[in-house]
Design an enzyme around this catalytic site. Structure first.
Site, mmCIF file in Angstrom:
data_model
loop_
_atom_site.group_PDB
_atom_site.id
_atom_site.type_symbol
_atom_site.label_atom_id
_atom_site.label_comp_id
_atom_site.label_asym_id
_atom_site.label_seq_id
_atom_site.Cartn_x
_atom_site.Cartn_y
_atom_site.Cartn_z
ATOM 1 N N ASP A 189 21.210 -25.203 -23.705
ATOM 2 C CA ASP A 189 22.514 -25.733 -23.873
ATOM 3 C C ASP A 189 23.052 -27.247 -23.569
ATOM 4 O O ASP A 189 23.607 -27.874 -24.330
ATOM 5 C CB ASP A 189 23.421 -24.565 -23.570
ATOM 6 C CG ASP A 189 23.405 -23.460 -24.353
ATOM 7 O OD1 ASP A 189 23.179 -23.376 -25.534
ATOM 8 O OD2 ASP A 189 23.634 -22.219 -23.622
ATOM 9 N N ASN A 217 32.361 -28.819 -25.722
ATOM 10 C CA ASN A 217 32.745 -27.573 -24.989
ATOM 11 C C ASN A 217 34.477 -27.888 -24.580
ATOM 12 O O ASN A 217 35.022 -27.078 -24.805
ATOM 13 C CB ASN A 217 32.160 -27.295 -23.833
ATOM 14 C CG ASN A 217 30.757 -26.541 -24.316
ATOM 15 O OD1 ASN A 217 30.731 -26.214 -25.505
ATOM 16 N ND2 ASN A 217 29.955 -26.337 -23.261
ATOM 17 N N ALA A 270 34.126 -23.197 -29.250
ATOM 18 C CA ALA A 270 32.765 -23.194 -29.056
ATOM 19 C C ALA A 270 32.491 -23.510 -27.564
ATOM 20 O O ALA A 270 31.476 -22.750 -27.036
ATOM 21 C CB ALA A 270 32.051 -24.314 -29.764
ATOM 22 N N THR A 299 33.683 -19.678 -24.204
ATOM 23 C CA THR A 299 32.440 -18.760 -23.506
ATOM 24 C C THR A 299 32.006 -19.574 -22.327
ATOM 25 O O THR A 299 31.169 -18.708 -21.736
ATOM 26 C CB THR A 299 31.815 -18.208 -24.440
ATOM 27 O OG1 THR A 299 30.925 -19.309 -25.075
ATOM 28 C CG2 THR A 299 32.455 -17.352 -25.499
#
Length: 259
Positions: free
Chosen positions: A48, A118, A156, A159
């Site tokens: 990620d 993010n 996005a 989480t």
């Protein structure tokens, strides 16, 4: 060697880990790859963090990105398989994302702009709590937030660190942003807010020399800030491609039922 679908040109971008490099070599052996500047789709191999770094480097040529996980969690990526790559990409579901923009003003007057896919986070730099005021669309909503910091998260990113800080999970397409405090001391019962994605935020730091604060947009850190502006950049669209059976929207929904 498998034949590419007509008109589809793929490029590989892999992290420098041994697993990702081996996978890149295998895919290059099996499929006709082109340089990134000539590609229609960018195949990203890594985790990620590497995916976020890659999205930050797309620039004006915002290729659709199909990621395969060779990291740890792989929330933004598909499972790695070398078979059927072209077919998987052909039937992948596009997921458009709009990043946040951060404009951070340091106490010395320097202004730094950065992009966040993010979240944008603010953190105290010393043992003393940060004292912040929060203005939304030119209306002050909190005048004296005493805390370790705060997060403004996209769906996005909801989480990721936001969830660890007890923030809400936001479905993709909800057009919401999560405003989440990190260990708020005052107001003690404030747990954050959900705001429309059109909202424009200004966070001002009280006593910035005594209580210094840093601002972070994904992995771009600006230290000793006195003011931070954050807004969603609707003019920038980043497109991730997901296998239909394992798309990002479904992953975020499933996270809400995890325990």
């Amino acid at each position: 060697m498998s034949a590419l679908a007509p008109g589809t040109r793929l490029a590989i971008h892999a992290s420098d880990t041994a697993d990702a490099q081996r996978a890149a070599h295998e895919l290059c052996e099996r499929y006709a790859m082109v340089p990134r500047a000539q590609a229609d789709v960018l195949v990203v191999l890594g985790g990620d963090g590497f995916m976020l770094e890659t999205l930050h480097t797309l620039g004006d040529r915002r290729l659709p990105v199909y990621g395969m996980n060779l990291g740890t969690v792989g929330f933004l990526l598909n499972a790695f398989r070398s078979d059927g790559l072209v077919e998987r990409i052909a039937r992948a579901v596009p997921m458009p994302l709009h990043p946040l923009r951060m404009r951070a003003e340091r106490c010395g007057g320097q202004t730094i702009d950065a992009m966040a896919i993010n979240e944008v986070s603010l953190f105290r730099e010393t043992r003393q709590s940060a004292v912040l005021s929060v203005t939304v669309d030119e209306i002050e909503r909190l005048g004296n937030l005493v805390c370790d910091g705060m997060i403004i998260a996209t769906p996005a990113g909801s989480t990721a660190y936001n969830l660890s800080a007890q923030g809400p999970i936001l479905p993709i397409g909800s057009r919401l942003l999560a405003l989440t405090p990190i260990n708020a001391f005052r107001p003690r019962r404030w747990r954050g807010a959900l705001m429309p994605s059109t909202a424009k935020f200004r966070i001002e730091v009280h006593q910035p020399h005594k209580r210094p604060v840093s601002a972070v947009a994904d992995y771009t850190e600006v230290r000793e800030v006195c003011r931070v502006d954050v807004w969603e950049d609707r003019d920038t669209t980043l497109t991730l491609l997901f296998d239909p059976e394992h798309n990002l929207e479904d992953r975020i929904i499933r996270e809400q039922f995890a325990y």
